[in-house]
Motif scaffolding. Sequence first.
Motif, short mmCIF file in Angstrom:
data_model
loop_
_atom_site.label_atom_id
_atom_site.label_comp_id
_atom_site.label_asym_id
_atom_site.label_seq_id
_atom_site.Cartn_x
_atom_site.Cartn_y
_atom_site.Cartn_z
N SER A 194 58.10 1.62 82.52
CA SER A 194 57.85 2.60 81.46
C SER A 194 56.52 3.32 81.62
O SER A 194 56.12 4.09 80.73
N SER A 246 56.29 -2.22 85.88
CA SER A 246 55.98 -1.26 84.82
C SER A 246 56.93 -0.07 84.89
O SER A 246 56.52 1.04 85.24
N SER A 277 56.38 -3.05 78.51
CA SER A 277 56.39 -1.79 77.76
C SER A 277 55.17 -0.93 78.07
O SER A 277 54.92 0.06 77.37
N GLN A 300 49.14 -3.39 70.95
CA GLN A 300 49.72 -2.25 71.65
C GLN A 300 48.71 -1.51 72.52
O GLN A 300 49.08 -0.94 73.53
N THR A 301 47.44 -1.49 72.10
CA THR A 301 46.40 -0.81 72.85
C THR A 301 45.21 -1.73 73.02
O THR A 301 44.70 -2.28 72.04
N HIS A 319 53.51 -6.73 73.60
CA HIS A 319 53.99 -5.39 73.27
C HIS A 319 53.00 -4.32 73.73
O HIS A 319 52.98 -3.21 73.20
N SER A 330 53.71 -7.33 80.27
CA SER A 330 53.65 -6.06 79.53
C SER A 330 54.68 -5.09 80.09
O SER A 330 54.34 -4.10 80.74
N GLN A 369 52.81 1.82 79.05
CA GLN A 369 53.00 3.24 79.27
C GLN A 369 51.78 3.92 79.89
O GLN A 369 51.91 4.97 80.51
N GLU A 417 51.15 -1.35 75.27
CA GLU A 417 51.57 -0.04 75.76
C GLU A 417 50.46 0.70 76.49
O GLU A 417 50.74 1.50 77.38
N HIS A 418 49.19 0.47 76.10
CA HIS A 418 48.06 1.17 76.71
C HIS A 418 46.98 0.15 77.07
O HIS A 418 46.51 -0.59 76.20
#
Length: 749
Positions: free
Chosen positions: A577, A575, A547, A486-487, A520, A545, A549, A522-523
């Motif tokens: 999101s 992107s 998702s 995720q990160t 997944h 990616s 953010q 996110e960052h």
Amino acid sequence: YLERIEETAVKKGLSTQPIWCKLWFDIIKTRPSRLESVKCWRKKFLETFFSNVLRGILDVSSYQQLSDPCFLPLLYTSRHVTQLTIYNMLEGISELMAEHNQSVLENLAVSLKSLTFRHLLSLSLSARQQLSLFLHRLIHHGAVDQLSMYSWPDPDPVVLALILKMSAGGWHPGKAVMNPGKLCHLCQEKSVDQKQKLDQESKKLFDSRQQFHKSAASRSSDKELRNEKVLPRLSQEFVPGFKNAIELARTNNKILQDPGGHELGCNSYQNRMQYCAGSERDSADEGSVSSTATKSSQDAPALGRSQKRRKVVATKKHSCSRRATQAATELDDLYDFVFAVAREEEGESKRRHAEEGNRLANCFQAEAADGTGVICPEGAQPIGITPLKMAASFRSVSMLEVFSIPLTRNMCQMLGNLLSSWVSLEKLVLTLNGLGPGILNILSGLRALSRHSNYCLRVVHISDMFSHVPCMNLVHSFLSAVPLLQTLLVSFDLRSTTESSKPEESSGLPSLQEEIPESHLEHLDIRFPREPLQTSLLLPVLKASRSLQSLSLDSVAISCPEEVGFLLHALREYSPSLRKLSFHDINLSSHSKEVLFLLQDHILQEITFSFCRLFENCTAELLSEIINVVKNNSSLKSLRLPGNRLGNHRLVALADIFSEDSSSSICFLDVSSNCIKPDGLLEFAKKLESYVSQRGEHIKFTKLCLYQNWLDQDAVTAQEALLRLKAMCNVVSDTWDSSQAFADYISVM
């Protein structure tokens, strides 16, 4: 005494924070860092007090208010310690492992969540053993979830390997049996509990076997003699099986009458053969019994599968007078019984194989050693652990941070092996470790980890001085290896001058042309070592990616003016999101159109232009356009503009963002390092006051950041401006010596 009244004070709506703060300045006598926001003085004081007493920095007897003989410093404060730092030669561990501090250690096992090692040195064997026991109690049987190691320029490989292995849940026992008094009592309790469970399961299994044997014996008792007399009239192909079935039936009857010596785990076949022999001797009153010699227990399974069992020949005269029709009528009953016994024997064989595997595992456990721990009871080993991996697998931490500790290629390989099965790890941070080619071992371990369906890794930070692998290759590799990530932070300062020429060192990296599986992520934070921006390499990451953010790009060089435009259009397309976008140390002075394009985006909530020379060539018309775009953007909540040469007059113009006709939702404005002087800040404050009075409570501006500006040039004016601003919002500033900073800058130039 404060602890006694704390609960009552909370119920009455009173706060003891001022008292704890006074205790801090009276006893600790240090000022907290200006960057630190103290949320709870009670917690901060108790943790620091515990650490200082443990290290011998603070002498309790020198303070009159702490001289109460009922006050036990370590015991009373240990319940509130959630973070603990161990320094140098592990000075605090020997004190905590002492017999009189067992209650302190038990409190820490419950309260301690984060354990940090700083500036470690080489340790003796006894110190390593204490460290092993300490980690075993706090990690394996405690609540420590985060382990960090900082600033170890010349790490002891034995100590480093010990900390990493135990953080991963492994504890290899030593070869020599230690003093039984030093055995972990929790492991002993666990061993006893597991033994009791196994005994209960064994008893249930034995009872079920008894019931089976009784039912089988009742079915065959009245027919055994008839079946034995039928044998001479049957065809030869059935004779060996039926003879063996009769032997087993007799053996089972004997076992049911006298079950002694037939416990679970014994060689049931050998005992069965012994009872068969006894039964034959008892029944052979008118005949002779011929049998082959029994083999050893090691050959019993092979003997059980062979057809060379002893043969029993009954020579009774009345057995020859049986009619062939009796064989046909009772063949079905005997056939069912034979296969029932065969199923039982097959189950016994499987149990024997399982017991043999456990015996080999225990043998391996007794022989495996690393010389850094004490023997852990065999019962503490969880069922299903492969013997060749670890002697025992315990609870592991969920966050590992290794900062400024050189990791050799061998150490990276060991860490990669640990990561391959570290399913509880959620966050991995490796900073300034000189990984070099060792980064490939880390990737290999993470790739193996992702094959576990229950792995928890979601955050990876890799930051180093030199990049052995290009940043985008590394980003592709991590996303391909760990799809659930995720990160991801990948940061390098400089490119490695010695490029790898070995083909095997780059074989672990996927090709940039390969498609990245759906992730997944996110960052994403990438710090390039002054590499040129190549949007074509970033596009596959953005496509995979969906998702995403937050995206941060740092220290990237723009070789082609169109690259920034391609990137912004790709972000809008792939992107949807994206909420946070950050550019740091990127020259955007010639990309005003792209900047306006970003500021009018109604999806982004936070935009950062940090040291991007944004206003270097900014005209009055461009500044007016930027302000109007921000005024009309109601989704943007945070605008960070540090280090962009804003100056006084542009800062005053920015106040128009909060004018009466504005629909802006800006809550946080960062104008640090922008050459702002006190007179300009005062004018900005007065203009902002007028807008606040016009709009009333409709203005949403809550925080202003003013670090490293030239406010020391006129302290009186700066103080007035700050007082006006603090009446409207939260102001974060510092006492920065601009003249000294300018002198330092000139000296570096």
